[in-house]
Enzyme design. Structure first.
Site, PDB file in Angstrom:
ATOM      1  N   LYS A 172       0.861  -1.186   0.000  1.00  0.00           N
ATOM      2  CA  LYS A 172       0.000   0.000   0.000  1.00  0.00           C
ATOM      3  C   LYS A 172       0.886   1.220   0.000  1.00  0.00           C
ATOM      4  O   LYS A 172       2.040   1.161   0.463  1.00  0.00           O
ATOM      5  CB  LYS A 172      -0.882   0.015   1.258  1.00  0.00           C
ATOM      6  CG  LYS A 172      -2.169   0.792   1.062  1.00  0.00           C
ATOM      7  CD  LYS A 172      -3.181  -0.044   0.291  1.00  0.00           C
ATOM      8  CE  LYS A 172      -4.464   0.691   0.035  1.00  0.00           C
ATOM      9  NZ  LYS A 172      -5.491  -0.232  -0.490  1.00  0.00           N
TER      10      LYS A 172
HETATM   11  P1  NAD Z   1     -12.678   7.547  -3.356  1.00  0.00           P
HETATM   12  O1  NAD Z   1     -11.678   8.562  -2.994  1.00  0.00           O
HETATM   13  O2  NAD Z   1     -13.071   7.401  -4.772  1.00  0.00           O
HETATM   14  O3  NAD Z   1     -14.015   7.804  -2.509  1.00  0.00           O
HETATM   15  C1  NAD Z   1     -14.011   7.936  -1.119  1.00  0.00           C
HETATM   16  C2  NAD Z   1     -15.351   8.443  -0.665  1.00  0.00           C
HETATM   17  O4  NAD Z   1     -15.365   8.488   0.765  1.00  0.00           O
HETATM   18  C3  NAD Z   1     -15.675   9.859  -1.148  1.00  0.00           C
HETATM   19  O5  NAD Z   1     -17.034   9.915  -1.528  1.00  0.00           O
HETATM   20  C4  NAD Z   1     -15.400  10.716   0.079  1.00  0.00           C
HETATM   21  O6  NAD Z   1     -16.144  11.917   0.076  1.00  0.00           O
HETATM   22  C5  NAD Z   1     -15.873   9.760   1.167  1.00  0.00           C
HETATM   23  N1  NAD Z   1     -15.375  10.151   2.486  1.00  0.00           N
HETATM   24  C6  NAD Z   1     -14.138  10.596   2.820  1.00  0.00           C
HETATM   25  N2  NAD Z   1     -14.119  10.917   4.132  1.00  0.00           N
HETATM   26  C7  NAD Z   1     -15.337  10.623   4.628  1.00  0.00           C
HETATM   27  C8  NAD Z   1     -15.940  10.724   5.894  1.00  0.00           C
HETATM   28  N3  NAD Z   1     -15.245  11.190   6.939  1.00  0.00           N
HETATM   29  N4  NAD Z   1     -17.237  10.337   6.039  1.00  0.00           N
HETATM   30  C9  NAD Z   1     -17.954   9.884   4.991  1.00  0.00           C
HETATM   31  N5  NAD Z   1     -17.428   9.756   3.750  1.00  0.00           N
HETATM   32  C10 NAD Z   1     -16.155  10.131   3.580  1.00  0.00           C
HETATM   33  O7  NAD Z   1     -12.127   6.162  -2.734  1.00  0.00           O
HETATM   34  P2  NAD Z   1     -12.566   4.702  -3.138  1.00  0.00           P
HETATM   35  O8  NAD Z   1     -11.601   4.200  -4.147  1.00  0.00           O
HETATM   36  O9  NAD Z   1     -14.028   4.655  -3.406  1.00  0.00           O
HETATM   37  O10 NAD Z   1     -12.229   3.917  -1.791  1.00  0.00           O
HETATM   38  C11 NAD Z   1     -13.162   3.819  -0.722  1.00  0.00           C
HETATM   39  C12 NAD Z   1     -12.760   2.684   0.203  1.00  0.00           C
HETATM   40  O11 NAD Z   1     -12.720   1.462  -0.538  1.00  0.00           O
HETATM   41  C13 NAD Z   1     -11.383   2.813   0.847  1.00  0.00           C
HETATM   42  O12 NAD Z   1     -11.418   2.230   2.131  1.00  0.00           O
HETATM   43  C14 NAD Z   1     -10.512   1.987  -0.053  1.00  0.00           C
HETATM   44  O13 NAD Z   1      -9.343   1.527   0.614  1.00  0.00           O
HETATM   45  C15 NAD Z   1     -11.459   0.856  -0.371  1.00  0.00           C
HETATM   46  N6  NAD Z   1     -11.125   0.106  -1.570  1.00  0.00           N
HETATM   47  C16 NAD Z   1     -11.029   0.729  -2.778  1.00  0.00           C
HETATM   48  C17 NAD Z   1     -10.724  -0.015  -3.910  1.00  0.00           C
HETATM   49  C18 NAD Z   1     -10.686   0.603  -5.278  1.00  0.00           C
HETATM   50  O14 NAD Z   1     -10.594  -0.154  -6.249  1.00  0.00           O
HETATM   51  N7  NAD Z   1     -10.786   1.899  -5.410  1.00  0.00           N
HETATM   52  C19 NAD Z   1     -10.474  -1.387  -3.792  1.00  0.00           C
HETATM   53  C20 NAD Z   1     -10.579  -1.994  -2.548  1.00  0.00           C
HETATM   54  C21 NAD Z   1     -10.909  -1.234  -1.444  1.00  0.00           C
END
Ligand code: NAD
Length: 436
Positions: free
Chosen positions: A126
């Site tokens: 990561k």
């Molecule tokens: P992203 O940046 O596209 O979206 C994150 C979202 O979370 C946004 O809508 C943001 O406004 C919201 N957010 C941030 N702080 C917040 C808070 N305090 N309260 C409520 N909402 C809040 O990120 P993503 O890629 O969608 O990732 C989201 C989660 O999924 C993370 O934990 C990431 O590690 C996990 N994840 C992502 C992927 C991927 O392929 N992108 C894969 C596996 C896991």
């Protein structure tokens, strides 16, 4: 002299020791605690536990960036590789103000278990930069990303460590990293990152893969509970890459998505939110709470709204001992990494909530990243139907493996998922032996 410690394996060894540099990180402590619980359950060799409880490599870099107003601002970035036993390490890159070394190390460890569970030829990694991407201009973000890629160049490579998007990063971030790395090595190297734009060798369906994978798991859980889609409601925290796709896919299947929240606030509509309109609204640059066809609610209420399917898809450690007993859902689908603290986990395991743990639930992203890496190396492209079919096949296989282990050994779904992932890497470590 202190007495030697006799481990549960009957070997005189010191129990595995904490890593001082991460000691103060609640997220890394949480990941270690999960590992210890599972190690106890599966009677993991203490020597292997010692090796698995520490990341293989961690790099901290300083990233000076020329800002648009002429100032130079210094950011701190991290890349942690937890395991390189099964192949190159694989894991996202996140941009968020609270990123620190412990958090990144925990996320790298979880990636190892996830890749193990999905039987992918990767270890876990990561990366992160402590910054608020919403406060940076596109030019500043590009310079920050390129300088970060340059600083970590020594530890990345298509056969060493392959990045992907995560919180706060996207396809464009990956395109800049791919370009920076390619300029350095002197040839186009798309396989250095996954989750890049399709025109640069990205995989069709990668952007939606994590959200789709979450929904494939939810389908299986609802089937088992004899719960109809059309009689179900959902609440989604986070409306970014993962959360918006989950909301969209659930909406398409007839689920009423009654509440959604992001960093700007949360909205609720008991009749169901019009998700396509909400996506258009957010994509047009307006803030989520400004969406007209819903009432604003305090963000802390979001996770405790009664619903069938609750999907945390934002940050880690949002379900804690303070709110766990107030959660009123049938299925808790952990789309985010590490959304539930161990204390909350204990409370939830005493309830009748069907928990789909993060290492399984959000594994669709790294699975399609694996497809992308294979395609880039082979220069052979798959179409979207092939990608989605293969994703569904692998997600369902993993889901049922976890379900069977949970039933057979009377494990929680989390312990079952982690045990499968950990055991795969532990076996490989034992077979390869300890160098030198
Ligand atoms: P992203 O940046 O596209 O979206 C994150 C979202 O979370 C946004 O809508 C943001 O406004 C919201 N957010 C941030 N702080 C917040 C808070 N305090 N309260 C409520 N909402 C809040 O990120 P993503 O890629 O969608 O990732 C989201 C989660 O999924 C993370 O934990 C990431 O590690 C996990 N994840 C992502 C992927 C991927 O392929 N992108 C894969 C596996 C896991």
């Amino acid at each position: 002299m202190a007495a030697p410690v006799v481990t549960r394996n009957g070997v005189n060894e010191k129990p595995h020791s904490p890593v001082p540099v991460f000691e103060n990180s609640p997220t890394f402590s949480m990941a270690c605690r999960q590992l210890e619980v599972v190690a106890e359950q599966i009677d993991l060799d203490n020597g292997v536990l010692e090796r698995l409880s520490k990341p293989k490599r961690a790099l901290v870099v300083s990233i000076p960036v020329r800002m648009d107003d002429g100032r130079t601002e210094g950011f701190i970035g991290f890349r942690v590789q937890h395991s390189l036993t099964s192949g190159p390490s694989k894991g996202g890159l996140r941009y968020h103000p609270s990123v620190d070394l412990g958090e990144v190390a925990a996320l790298a460890m979880w990636m190892s278990w996830k890749c193990g569970l999905m039987n992918l030829p990767f270890g876990g990694a990561k990366g992160g930069v402590a910054c608020d991407p919403a406060q940076l201009t596109k030019g500043e973000l590009e310079r920050l990303t390129r300088r970060f890629a340059e600083e970590v160049h020594v530890v990345i490579g298509p056969r060493m460590d392959v990045m992907a998007p995560d919180l706060g990063t996207d396809e464009q971030t990956m395109a800049w990293i791919m370009d920076t790395y390619s300029m350095n090595v002197g040839y186009a190297c798309p396989e250095i990152v996954t989750g890049k734009p399709v025109e640069l060798g990205g995989c069709i369906g990668r952007r939606e893969a994590t959200g789709r994978g979450v929904v494939y798991c939810v389908i299986e859980a609802l089937k088992e509970l004899n719960q109809k889609w059309t009689e179900s409601t959902a609440v989604v925290q986070g409306f970014g890459n993962v959360g918006s796709v989950v909301a969209q896919e659930l909406h398409l299947r007839g689920v009423r998505v009654v509440a959604v929240g992001d960093r700007d606030g949360s909205v609720h509509n008991a009749k169901g939110l019009d998700i396509p309109s909400l996506i258009k609204h957010v994509n047009s640059g307006r803030s989520l709470p400004e969406f007209g066809q819903a009432e604003r609610i305090p963000p802390e209420e979001l996770l405790t709204i009664p619903c069938t399917i609750l999907v945390p898809a934002a940050l880690e450690r949002v379900i804690t001992k303070a709110n766990a007993s107030k959660i009123k859902c049938r299925v808790l689908a952990e789309a985010a990494n590490g959304p539930t603290t161990p204390e909350a986990d204990t409370i939830l395991s005493d309830s009748d909530i069907y928990l789909i743990p993060d290492v399984l639930c959000n594994a669709g992203g790294v699975t399609v990243s694996y497809f992308e890496w294979v395609q880039d190396i082979q220069q052979l492209w798959w179409n979207e139907t092939q990608v989605n079919q293969k994703l569904e096949e692998l997600m369902l296989m993993a889901f049922h493996q976890v379900r069977n282990v949970a039933r057979k050994r009377n494990f929680t779904m989390r312990t079952a998922a982690l045990s499968l992932g950990i055991q795969k890497i532990a076996k490989e470590k034992s077979r390869r032996g300890l160098f030198p």
